[in-house]
Structure formats: structure tokens, C-alpha cells
Design a protein around this motif. Structure first.
Motif, mmCIF file in Angstrom:
data_model
loop_
_atom_site.group_PDB
_atom_site.id
_atom_site.type_symbol
_atom_site.label_atom_id
_atom_site.label_comp_id
_atom_site.label_asym_id
_atom_site.label_seq_id
_atom_site.Cartn_x
_atom_site.Cartn_y
_atom_site.Cartn_z
ATOM 1 N N ASP A 99 10.120 -19.043 5.508
ATOM 2 C CA ASP A 99 10.646 -19.035 6.862
ATOM 3 C C ASP A 99 9.767 -18.207 7.788
ATOM 4 N N GLU B 203 12.606 -26.170 11.416
ATOM 5 C CA GLU B 203 11.443 -26.314 12.298
ATOM 6 C C GLU B 203 10.217 -25.700 11.625
ATOM 7 N N ARG B 204 10.416 -24.514 11.046
ATOM 8 C CA ARG B 204 9.298 -23.859 10.375
ATOM 9 C C ARG B 204 8.795 -24.670 9.194
ATOM 10 N N ARG C 128 15.879 -23.166 13.144
ATOM 11 C CA ARG C 128 14.572 -22.489 13.078
ATOM 12 C C ARG C 128 13.942 -22.676 11.704
#
Ligand code: AMP
Length: 497
Positions: free
Chosen positions: A433, A263-264, A260
Motif C-alpha cells: 500500500d 488505486e495503489r 486508495r
């Protein structure tokens, strides 16, 4: 010795030749003939030695005569993970393409219906993970009384995963008169016990583990505090010319978290861990193979048995706690003689694991500061005094560190508002994030121009680029830098004996 001399049949030889194999590997030289003779074999061999072909090739020859009856497989291969099972099935398809053998793959996460239908048609080879095998047997969908050959692959991994009781249960359902082949990377006492109990007068064949990782893999390690690891990874991804990469985490929940985060930050990334449904795992792997996804964050179990020839990098986001896993992991790159790079992000407290790895591979992994693309062998004591960003040539000459020569990309680093404390760095990381994904409506051309535009305006790039090219890593993604925080590798030698 050649494959012809081992005595494989012409159709198998033809398939092997088409695979491009010219000579048998040591485990194949030793095991194939024994299997053809009907002997039980205990093979001490790891992934990467060609062990799969050492049992699949002779099995194809043996099974080519005879026919399977409905729900009564003629051979059974037990594998610890779905990925390994799928890999074995793929090998059967490749090596057995000139034979008419039927095969079924029983793995968790796939529909029972398809697997049961395949069984009903009758299969020569049944490849299964222990859990699914037990499920189907207990539903009365399989009869094991016709199994003539049993293979237990990666028994050491079965042991690690707690599958030995399941395996013993399955073995209890098999006819006593059969041929049994057991493969394991190590001969742990539990494996020895299993062999003593279930193999009959086995011939033990053992090959050296591919412990010295392929010469074609360049290794490098950076040492940072645990809280700086994600930032360090992003810096490495920018520093290295990454075409595609596996990024290994020790725990599956960390796989999801790191996935994650990347990806962010706008990276083209997928994830692979044991809790994902099989359909998603297969889809992710296909995307990675096709190059639609460039980075794959994964756990050891999920990545086991994966055979993807062209992977430029392996990153160890965590130092593996089993030294052999390090060898497995970095063996995912530099395959088939290609160049590969393996980068490990270690924390100061990982010293004992790093020592175990270095002992196993018989050499030290060069430690380099972030910012040095080439691995530098460190002189004794140099780690302590070396400044971050110190140029490679200076280090090789052993000169005193001068004012740090920043790599070009550090302009980007400098332009970032450097947090004054480590806590600040962490907060910034968390903030990043949380940053929302870029708006979907931005036009692709517009997105591509942003890094240049941002650079001109002295603005930091962010992952607001199309997330489908690794090249963007040079531009996008904020870099927080270490700021006023001094990473511990500058202060002390964490591996000092
Ligand atoms: P394994 O140890 O079974 O996981 O095999 C490791 C890799 O070696 C796989 O990619 C196989 O396709 C390959 N391989 C197996 N046997 C041979 C051989 N005789 N020559 C070249 N490659 C091989």
C-alpha cells in the motif's frame, strides 16, 4: 392489467412505452389508480419494485393541469439521499417528457444559487433531501402553502439516517389539505406513527420485497480473516471476469481506505461516499457509467437509488449488518435480466449477519475457497475438511482432497514470496500500500508489455500498467497469498449453529 387500463393519459403512456415498460409492476397496479383518485397512500415497497413510477406517473397526470407560481411548488418529494433524489428527478424527466412540467432538485452539495433560481421561476415538482429543504425554507426562499401532493420516499431509510424529526418539521409547514404518499420498505413503529399522524385515511398497499435476489445473480462467499480481506478482494478481482463492479463497504471511512489501496495496486477505481461533494459524486458516477472507471468502492447510502443497468459484479467487502442491504447491494447487478455475480467477503465473526441474510433470501450463499471461480454448494461438514484450492470437480465428487490443483493464476501466487506468518502477510500488504505509483513517464506500449516480460523473468507483476483496464488485474498487482497462515475457514465452520 395494462397501463392504459389504469387510466394514465396518452402522453404519459407514450413516454412509458419509450422506456420499454410493457406491464405495470404490482405496486404500480395497486398504487397508480389510488393516487389518480386523490387518495393518501401508504406503500410498503422496496427499491426494485417499480415504486418510483408508482407515484411519479400519476403525479405527472395530476400536475399536468394548472400552473406553478414563483417559489410556490405544487408538489414536494422528500428523499433521504441525494442520489435517490437525483434518480427520482431523472424519472420525472423521462416519464414527463411529453408534458411541460417544471422541476427543481434541492440537494446538498450543489450551489444554492441555481436551486434558488429554479424555485424563483416556479416549479410543479420539488424534489429535496430534508436538510437542504429546511435550509432553503428558513432562508425564506420557498413557500409551501401551495403544495397539493407530498411524497415521503424511503421513510425507513429516513428513520435509519435520523431524518424523521426533520421530516416532521417540514410536514408542519405544509397545508393540511393535501394528498400524502408515504413509501417505506418496512412498517417500523416509528413509520406507523408518522403515517397515523400525517396521512388521512390512507390506503395501504404492500408488495413483496424483491427479497429473493434476481435469479440472474449468482452468489458466492469467501471467508477470510479481517486482515486478509483486501488481499482476498484482489484475488477475487483477478479470478472473476469483472467488466465493472460496485464494491460495498459498511463504513464510509473504509470506502476511502479501500479505494486508495486498490488505486495503489493499479486498479481502475473510483469511490462514492456521503462525505464527498455532490459535484465529485456526479462526476465519479458519470465516469463509471461511461466505463472510464471500472470499479466503484461505495457505501450503502451513496449507492442507494443508483440505477446502472449493466454492472457485471457486486462485491461485499463487508457483510452488511442489515440483511435488506444485502438484497439492495446485489440487486445492483443482474438487472434487466442480465447475468450478474455477487461476491461476499465474510470474516468468521460475521456469522450472525450471514445467517440473517440467508434467512431473508431464503437460501444459503455458497461458500467457496478463493481459487474456485464457480460457486459450489457445500455438503454438510465439507467446509471443515476441504483444502484450499481443491478442484471443483473433486469437491463435487466428494473425493478426498488430493494435492491441491492450483488454478493457472496460482503460478503467480506461488512466485510471490509467501510470508510465513499472518503478521508478515499484513506487513506485506501495508508495504504494498505504501509502494509509490509507477512513474508517469513510462510509455504506454512499454507498460502493456510488462506483465509478459515479467512472467518470462519469473518476476511478479505490479500495478505498473495503465490503470484504465480491468483486464490488467490478471497480471498486475502483487499477490501475497496466505503463506503459512491457515485461513480460519479451513479450521472451523464459523457458521456452525
Ligand atoms: P424502483 O423500484 O422505482 O427503484 O424501480 C426499479 C427499476 O424498475 C427502475 O430501473 C425502473 O426504471 C424499472 N421499472 C419501473 N417500472 C417498470 C415497469 N413497469 N416495467 C419495467 N421496468 C420498470
Amino acid at each position: 392489467m395494462t397501463f392504459e387500463e389504469i387510466g394514465l393519459d396518452p402522453n404519459t403512456l407514450k413516454a412509458i412505452a419509450e422506456m420499454g415498460y410493457t406491464t405495470p409492476t404490482p405496486i404500480q397496479e395497486q398504487a397508480i389508480g389510488l393516487v389518480l383518485m386523490g387518495r393518501d397512500v401508504m406503500g410498503i415497497a422496496q427499491t426494485g419494485t417499480g415504486k418510483t413510477a408508482s407515484y411519479t406517473l400519476p403525479m405527472i397526470d395530476i400536475l399536468s393541469s394548472g400552473r406553478a407560481r414563483a417559489r410556490m411548488p405544487r408538489s414536494l418529494i422528500l428523499a433521504p439521499t441525494r442520489e435517490l433524489a437525483a434518480q427520482v428527478a431523472e424519472n420525472f424527466e423521462q416519464y414527463g417528457k411529453y408534458h411541460k412540467l417544471s422541476m427543481a432538485l434541492l440537494i446538498g452539495g450543489e450551489s444554492f444559487g441555481d436551486q434558488e433560481r429554479a424555485l424563483d421561476r416556479g416549479v410543479d415538482v420539488l424534489i429535496a433531501t430534508p436538510g437542504r429543504m429546511i435550509d432553503l425554507f428558513e432562508r425564506g426562499r420557498i413557500l409551501l402553502s401551495d403544495v397539493k401532493i407530498l411524497v415521503i420516499d424511503e421513510a425507513d431509510r429516513m428513520l435509519d439516517m435520523g431524518f424523521i424529526p426533520d421530516v416532521e418539521r417540514i410536514l408542519g409547514w405544509l397545508p393540511p389539505l393535501r394528498q400524502t404518499l408515504l413509501f417505506s420498505a418496512t412498517m417500523a413503529p416509528e413509520i406507523k406513527r408518522l403515517a397515523d399522524r400525517f396521512l388521512s385515511n390512507p390506503k395501504v398497499v404492500s408488495v413483496a420485497p424483491p427479497a429473493s435476489p434476481a435469479e440472474s445473480v449468482t452468489q458466492r462467499m469467501v471467508i477470510v480473516e479481517p486482515r486478509d480481506k483486501r488481499e482476498a478482494l484482489r484475488a477475487l478481482l483477478r479470478e472473476e471476469e469483472v467488466a465493472n463492479a460496485f464494491i460495498f463497504c459498511n463504513r464510509k471511512r473504509d470506502v476511502a481506505v479501500l479505494f486508495r489501496s486498490l488505486e495503489r495496486h493499479g486498479f481502475s477505481v473510483g469511490q462514492l461516499h456521503g462525505d464527498m461533494p455532490q459535484s465529485m459524486r456526479t462526476e465519479t458516477l458519470d465516469q463509471f457509467r461511461r466505463g472510464d472507471v471500472k470499479l466503484l468502492v461505495c457505501s450503502d447510502v451513496a449507492a442507494r437509488g443508483l440505477d446502472i443497468a449493466d454492472v457485471s459484479h457486486v462485491f461485499n467487502f463487508d457483510v452488511p449488518s442489515h440483511a435488506e442491504d444485502y438484497v439492495h447491494r446485489i440487486g445492483r447487478t443482474g438487472r434487466a435480466g442480465r447475468e450478474g455475480r455477487a461476491l461476499t467477503i465474510a470474516a468468521p465473526e460475521d456469522g450472525k449477519y450471514v445467517s440473517a441474510i440467508q434467512k431473508l433470501i431464503g437460501k444459503d450463499i455458497p461458500v467457496t475457497p478463493l481459487g474456485d471461480a464457480e460457486p459450489l454448494p457445500l455438503e454438510e461438514g465439507e467446509r471443515r475438511g476441504r483444502g484450499r484450492g481443491r478442484g471443483k470437480s473433486e469437491a463435487l465428487r466428494g473425493d478426498k482432497p488430493k494435492a491441491a490443483k492450483k488454478p493457472e493464476r496460482s503460478a503467480e501466487v506461488k512466485s510471490a514470496p509467501a510470508p510465513e506468518t499472518a503478521e508478515k502477510a499484513e506487513t506485506a500488504e501495508k508495504k504494498q500500500d505504501r509502494k509509490p505509483e509507477p512513474k508517469a513517464e513510462a510509455k504506454p506500449e512499454e507498460k502493456r508489455q510488462r506483465p509478459e516480460r515479467d512472467a518470462k523473468r519469473g518476476r511478479r507483476g505490479r500495478g505498473n500498467l495503465p490503470a484504465d483496464e480491468v483486464a490488467e488485474m490478471d497480471h498486475g498487482d502483487d499477490v501475497v497469498a496466505f503463506g503459512g497462515h491457515t485461513p480460519s475457514f479451513l479450521l472451523r465452520d464459523p457458521f456452525a449453529k
